[in-house]
Design a protein around this motif. Structure first.
Motif, PDB file in Angstrom:
ATOM      1  N   ASN A   1       0.818  -1.221   0.000  1.00 18.83           N
ATOM      2  CA  ASN A   1       0.000   0.000   0.000  1.00 18.83           C
ATOM      3  C   ASN A   1       0.850   1.270   0.000  1.00 18.83           C
ATOM      4  O   ASN A   1       0.428   2.302   0.511  1.00 18.83           O
ATOM      5  N   GLY A   2       2.029   1.181  -0.587  1.00 22.87           N
ATOM      6  CA  GLY A   2       2.814   2.379  -0.869  1.00 22.87           C
ATOM      7  C   GLY A   2       3.838   2.785   0.155  1.00 22.87           C
ATOM      8  O   GLY A   2       4.483   3.833  -0.006  1.00 22.87           O
ATOM      9  N   TYR A   3       4.025   2.003   1.201  1.00 20.37           N
ATOM     10  CA  TYR A   3       4.996   2.366   2.233  1.00 20.37           C
ATOM     11  C   TYR A   3       6.398   1.876   1.889  1.00 20.37           C
ATOM     12  O   TYR A   3       6.563   0.776   1.341  1.00 20.37           O
ATOM     13  N   GLU A   4       7.378   2.689   2.217  1.00 24.69           N
ATOM     14  CA  GLU A   4       8.772   2.247   2.241  1.00 24.69           C
ATOM     15  C   GLU A   4       8.973   1.584   3.600  1.00 24.69           C
ATOM     16  O   GLU A   4       8.864   2.236   4.654  1.00 24.69           O
ATOM     17  N   THR A   5       9.201   0.306   3.602  1.00 27.37           N
ATOM     18  CA  THR A   5       9.258  -0.469   4.838  1.00 27.37           C
ATOM     19  C   THR A   5      10.705  -0.728   5.225  1.00 27.37           C
ATOM     20  O   THR A   5      11.466  -1.319   4.455  1.00 27.37           O
ATOM     21  N   ILE A   6      11.067  -0.305   6.426  1.00 36.95           N
ATOM     22  CA  ILE A   6      12.471  -0.303   6.851  1.00 36.95           C
ATOM     23  C   ILE A   6      12.615  -1.120   8.130  1.00 36.95           C
ATOM     24  O   ILE A   6      11.954  -0.836   9.136  1.00 36.95           O
ATOM     25  N   HIS A   7      13.466  -2.111   8.095  1.00 40.23           N
ATOM     26  CA  HIS A   7      13.780  -2.894   9.287  1.00 40.23           C
ATOM     27  C   HIS A   7      15.187  -2.545   9.757  1.00 40.23           C
ATOM     28  O   HIS A   7      16.150  -2.626   8.989  1.00 40.23           O
ATOM     29  N   VAL A   8      15.298  -2.176  11.029  1.00 40.25           N
ATOM     30  CA  VAL A   8      16.613  -1.859  11.596  1.00 40.25           C
ATOM     31  C   VAL A   8      16.755  -2.585  12.927  1.00 40.25           C
ATOM     32  O   VAL A   8      15.939  -2.405  13.835  1.00 40.25           O
ATOM     33  N   GLY A   9      17.799  -3.422  13.043  1.00 42.99           N
ATOM     34  CA  GLY A   9      18.083  -4.078  14.317  1.00 42.99           C
ATOM     35  C   GLY A   9      17.671  -5.528  14.350  1.00 42.99           C
ATOM     36  O   GLY A   9      17.791  -6.266  13.373  1.00 42.99           O
ATOM     37  N   LYS A  10      17.162  -5.945  15.513  1.00 40.06           N
ATOM     38  CA  LYS A  10      16.837  -7.349  15.756  1.00 40.06           C
ATOM     39  C   LYS A  10      15.596  -7.780  14.990  1.00 40.06           C
ATOM     40  O   LYS A  10      14.569  -7.111  15.025  1.00 40.06           O
ATOM     41  N   ALA A  11      15.688  -8.938  14.320  1.00 41.25           N
ATOM     42  CA  ALA A  11      14.541  -9.509  13.619  1.00 41.25           C
ATOM     43  C   ALA A  11      13.958 -10.659  14.443  1.00 41.25           C
ATOM     44  O   ALA A  11      12.948 -10.500  15.103  1.00 41.25           O
ATOM     45  N   HIS A  12      14.632 -11.834  14.372  1.00 38.39           N
ATOM     46  CA  HIS A  12      14.249 -12.981  15.206  1.00 38.39           C
ATOM     47  C   HIS A  12      12.829 -13.462  14.925  1.00 38.39           C
ATOM     48  O   HIS A  12      12.105 -13.851  15.834  1.00 38.39           O
ATOM     49  N   PHE A  13      12.460 -13.460  13.631  1.00 43.79           N
ATOM     50  CA  PHE A  13      11.134 -13.935  13.223  1.00 43.79           C
ATOM     51  C   PHE A  13      11.141 -15.405  12.835  1.00 43.79           C
ATOM     52  O   PHE A  13      10.114 -16.069  12.891  1.00 43.79           O
ATOM     53  N   GLY A  14      12.298 -15.913  12.369  1.00 45.78           N
ATOM     54  CA  GLY A  14      12.364 -17.281  11.886  1.00 45.78           C
ATOM     55  C   GLY A  14      13.768 -17.831  11.956  1.00 45.78           C
ATOM     56  O   GLY A  14      14.748 -17.091  12.102  1.00 45.78           O
TER      57      GLY A  14
ATOM     58  N   ILE B   1      17.382 -19.915  11.203  1.00 43.49           N
ATOM     59  CA  ILE B   1      18.446 -19.884  10.202  1.00 43.49           C
ATOM     60  C   ILE B   1      18.088 -20.826   9.049  1.00 43.49           C
ATOM     61  O   ILE B   1      17.628 -21.949   9.257  1.00 43.49           O
ATOM     62  N   GLY B   2      18.288 -20.346   7.821  1.00 46.03           N
ATOM     63  CA  GLY B   2      18.023 -21.187   6.654  1.00 46.03           C
ATOM     64  C   GLY B   2      16.588 -21.202   6.198  1.00 46.03           C
ATOM     65  O   GLY B   2      16.242 -21.910   5.238  1.00 46.03           O
TER      66      GLY B   2
ATOM     67  N   ASP C   1      15.535 -13.606   6.775  1.00 45.71           N
ATOM     68  CA  ASP C   1      15.797 -12.337   6.086  1.00 45.71           C
ATOM     69  C   ASP C   1      14.530 -11.491   6.130  1.00 45.71           C
ATOM     70  O   ASP C   1      13.518 -11.847   5.509  1.00 45.71           O
ATOM     71  N   PRO C   2      14.536 -10.377   6.864  1.00 42.94           N
ATOM     72  CA  PRO C   2      13.331  -9.540   6.948  1.00 42.94           C
ATOM     73  C   PRO C   2      12.778  -9.088   5.603  1.00 42.94           C
ATOM     74  O   PRO C   2      11.581  -8.801   5.491  1.00 42.94           O
ATOM     75  N   LYS C   3      13.618  -9.031   4.561  1.00 42.58           N
ATOM     76  CA  LYS C   3      13.122  -8.638   3.243  1.00 42.58           C
ATOM     77  C   LYS C   3      12.099  -9.632   2.706  1.00 42.58           C
ATOM     78  O   LYS C   3      11.253  -9.274   1.886  1.00 42.58           O
ATOM     79  N   MET C   4      12.172 -10.873   3.164  1.00 49.22           N
ATOM     80  CA  MET C   4      11.202 -11.871   2.725  1.00 49.22           C
ATOM     81  C   MET C   4       9.853 -11.690   3.407  1.00 49.22           C
ATOM     82  O   MET C   4       8.875 -12.324   3.036  1.00 49.22           O
ATOM     83  N   LEU C   5       9.813 -10.814   4.398  1.00 51.43           N
ATOM     84  CA  LEU C   5       8.569 -10.542   5.121  1.00 51.43           C
ATOM     85  C   LEU C   5       7.958  -9.198   4.738  1.00 51.43           C
ATOM     86  O   LEU C   5       7.030  -8.732   5.390  1.00 51.43           O
ATOM     87  N   GLY C   6       8.498  -8.587   3.690  1.00 54.68           N
ATOM     88  CA  GLY C   6       7.903  -7.351   3.197  1.00 54.68           C
ATOM     89  C   GLY C   6       8.675  -6.088   3.487  1.00 54.68           C
ATOM     90  O   GLY C   6       8.199  -4.991   3.184  1.00 54.68           O
ATOM     91  N   PHE C   7       9.856  -6.202   4.067  1.00 56.84           N
ATOM     92  CA  PHE C   7      10.670  -5.015   4.292  1.00 56.84           C
ATOM     93  C   PHE C   7      11.471  -4.691   3.037  1.00 56.84           C
ATOM     94  O   PHE C   7      12.141  -5.565   2.473  1.00 56.84           O
ATOM     95  N   ASN C   8      11.420  -3.431   2.597  1.00 59.06           N
ATOM     96  CA  ASN C   8      12.258  -2.987   1.486  1.00 59.06           C
ATOM     97  C   ASN C   8      13.728  -2.945   1.882  1.00 59.06           C
ATOM     98  O   ASN C   8      14.614  -3.225   1.073  1.00 59.06           O
ATOM     99  N   VAL C   9      13.962  -2.589   3.135  1.00 58.02           N
ATOM    100  CA  VAL C   9      15.317  -2.381   3.640  1.00 58.02           C
ATOM    101  C   VAL C   9      15.517  -3.226   4.889  1.00 58.02           C
ATOM    102  O   VAL C   9      14.637  -3.268   5.761  1.00 58.02           O
ATOM    103  N   ASN C  10      16.665  -3.885   4.983  1.00 57.80           N
ATOM    104  CA  ASN C  10      17.028  -4.605   6.203  1.00 57.80           C
ATOM    105  C   ASN C  10      18.411  -4.177   6.647  1.00 57.80           C
ATOM    106  O   ASN C  10      19.377  -4.320   5.906  1.00 57.80           O
ATOM    107  N   ILE C  11      18.502  -3.666   7.843  1.00 57.82           N
ATOM    108  CA  ILE C  11      19.778  -3.259   8.423  1.00 57.82           C
ATOM    109  C   ILE C  11      19.964  -4.011   9.733  1.00 57.82           C
ATOM    110  O   ILE C  11      19.269  -3.753  10.712  1.00 57.82           O
ATOM    111  N   GLY C  12      20.837  -4.984   9.731  1.00 57.88           N
ATOM    112  CA  GLY C  12      21.226  -5.649  10.969  1.00 57.88           C
ATOM    113  C   GLY C  12      20.334  -6.761  11.449  1.00 57.88           C
ATOM    114  O   GLY C  12      20.547  -7.295  12.546  1.00 57.88           O
ATOM    115  N   GLY C  13      19.326  -7.165  10.660  1.00 51.68           N
ATOM    116  CA  GLY C  13      18.395  -8.188  11.132  1.00 51.68           C
ATOM    117  C   GLY C  13      18.652  -9.550  10.526  1.00 51.68           C
ATOM    118  O   GLY C  13      18.871  -9.670   9.318  1.00 51.68           O
TER     119      GLY C  13
END
Length: 522
Positions: free
Chosen positions: A157-170, A172-173, A178-190
């Motif tokens: 819906n038009g948002y630039e989605t930015i992840h910074v820091g801890k992810a911990h959603f899923g 390894i492997g 990778d937070p980008k697989m969850l809809g973040f345009n940008v991932n820094i450190g997650g």
């Protein structure tokens, strides 16, 4: 002459109407502009880890810690005194990104390595086959929950989605490592890890005493070897990412998810000495400096919004993923670091689940206001989408959360009719009050905890006994029975998993089982 005057009058009328229409259209466009949204998530921050009092009175911990920017945010928005998460990190983060209660999504412990439970079962119980691979944007990963992620809906819906820091959603492997697989345009450190190897740039944000690199914070190589604290490096990168969104004229959703104040408890040199000078235990001085560094990050982001002239179109939500650590790794007496609340991280006592929550919604939420209404972590999913003016969305998962935008608009909710549920059929590791495999319900003043190991209960009147010092289970049989029935009905409705009792080799019964209740109902 008359015709000429008439023409002039008609022209002026047309000009007035045209100008008015242009003004309305311009205002409508402004009103329809989507707000920027920042969710500022702190890791392992307790209800008392701040100079902002969330209780009816200021406490010794509120006097110990220095968080002026939390004070600033509280003065500009609403303070929530009864906001809740889950006892540990990944279940909270999955509830946040999915809108589901942990009993439904079944990611009921912390995740890390694929297909591997990171904690052994406690003596006497066998853990259920919970979703140890976390939340996933696909249905192809076994032992995971398939979701339509919150950031994906915002991105669509038009948002630039930015992840910074801890992810911990899923794990390894898996895709969601990778937070980008969850809809973040940008991932820094997650990534998949739930803590950093080190907070120090001089250590390259890795544990120099370890041979493994799986805890290393990724993507911050430009700060390697530099005298910079992780909290500061992540803040700098968040500001760059916001500026990039501003440059392309897109609203942004910034998930500022700090690793602080999770272990390792390492001192932030910008703030540590003053706490040492106050005579704090060395570990507690380091912990306090982690908190103040986090608070500076909040202030830096708020300052940047003002400098860019977008503060009035930016909503800020502040939350923690679970209660403050107290059972291990801290200085001083265990289970006391969140007083007046009992216990801490890993516990379903208030110290493990009640969180410091603040929201600033410029022009809507009354400044310096307080809400005592119940809010739980899955509520953030529908709330953020509503704040972003997104409706009619579809998800593969059932949403349990309830939007708290009415509260932000000043509407009081009825806590007596809202039931909050926690389900933790797992083992965290340490021991202490409220720590263990449990199912819990909070409704109105009352809170019932059901312990899976021995099918015992704790019943507390939280309003009268916030420290959970007096177990009323044997005295309030009618209340216990009603709550046990409601809790069990919900657990059945979501097909909640229960552990197996290794002595009987049978599933632990639900709390409304007649044999379980027999000794409590007189």
């Amino acid at each position: 002459m008359i015709n000429s005057q008439r023409k002039n009058i008609y022209f002026l009328l047309f000009l007035a109407v045209f100008t008015s229409c242009k003004t309305v259209n311009k205002d409508t466009k402004i009103n329809e502009k989507k707000p920027n949204i920042i969710l500022f998530m702190v890791d392992d921050m307790g209800w008392q880890d701040t100079s902002v009092p969330f209780w009816k009175q200021k406490t010794a911990f509120n006097s110990r810690y220095h968080t002026p920017n939390m004070e600033r945010l509280a003065s500009q928005g609403m303070k929530f005194t009864q906001a809740y998460a889950t006892p540990v990190c990944t279940p909270t983060r999955v509830s946040l990104i999915s809108g589901m209660n942990a009993a439904r999504h079944k990611v009921t412990n912390w995740t890390f390595k694929r297909d591997i439970s990171m904690v052994t079962p406690p003596k006497g119980l066998k853990m259920p086959l919970w979703n140890l691979n976390g939340a996933q944007p696909t249905d192809t990963v076994p032992r995971s929950v398939h979701i339509t992620p919150l950031p994906q809906l915002l991105k669509n819906n038009g948002y630039e989605t930015i992840h910074v820091g801890k992810a911990h959603f899923g794990a390894i492997g898996t895709p969601s490592a990778d937070p980008k697989m969850l809809g973040f345009n940008v991932n820094i450190g997650g990534h998949a890890a739930g803590q950093p190897g080190s907070y120090y740039g001089t250590d390259d944000f890795r544990n120099l005493n370890s041979q493994t690199t799986i805890w290393d914070v990724p993507g911050l190589e430009k700060y390697h070897g530099k005298d910079i604290f992780l909290t500061e490096a992540l803040t700098k990168e968040a500001i760059i990412a916001m500026d990039n969104a501003i440059a392309i004229d897109k609203p942004f959703y910034l998930y500022m998810s700090h690793y602080a104040v999770h272990t390792p408890i390492q001192g932030d040199s910008r703030f540590e000495q003053k706490y040492i000078d106050q005579g704090l235990h060395p570990t507690e001085a380091k912990y306090a400096s982690l908190l103040e560094g986090m608070d500076k990050s909040l202030g830096d982001l708020m300052d940047h919004l003002e400098d860019k002239g977008i503060a009035e179109n930016t909503i800020i939500l502040f939350m923690s993923d679970n209660g403050g650590l107290s059972a291990v790794a801290r200085g001083g007496e265990k289970h006391t670091h969140n007083k007046p609340l009992s216990s801490g991280k890993g516990s379903v006592h208030e110290g493990g689940i009640r969180e410091p929550m603040l929201v600033k919604w410029p022009g809507i939420t009354k400044e310096n206001s307080i809400s005592n209404d119940f809010v739980i972590i899955e509520d953030f999913f529908p709330t953020i989408l509503e704040l972003a003016k997104i409706d009619g969305y579809k998800t593969v998962q059932t949403i349990d959360g309830k939007s708290f935008t009415p509260i932000l608009k000043g509407e009081k909710q009825d806590n007596t009719n809202r039931s909050l549920i926690w389900h933790y059929p797992n083992n965290w590791g340490p021991t202490g009050p409220g720590i263990g495999a449990t199912s819990t319900i909070r409704k109105g003043d009352w809170k019932l905890i059901y312990y899976h190991l021995d099918s015992s209960f704790e019943l507390f009147n939280i309003t009268a006994d916030i420290g959970e010092t007096t177990n009323l289970a044997s005295k309030e049989g009618e209340k216990l029975h009603a709550l046990a029935n409601e809790l069990s009905t919900y657990l059945r409705s979501v097909d909640a998993q229960m552990p197996t009792n290794t002595n009987t080799n049978e599933l632990v019964p639900l709390p409304d089982n007649e044999f379980v209740l027999k000794s409590y109902i007189k």
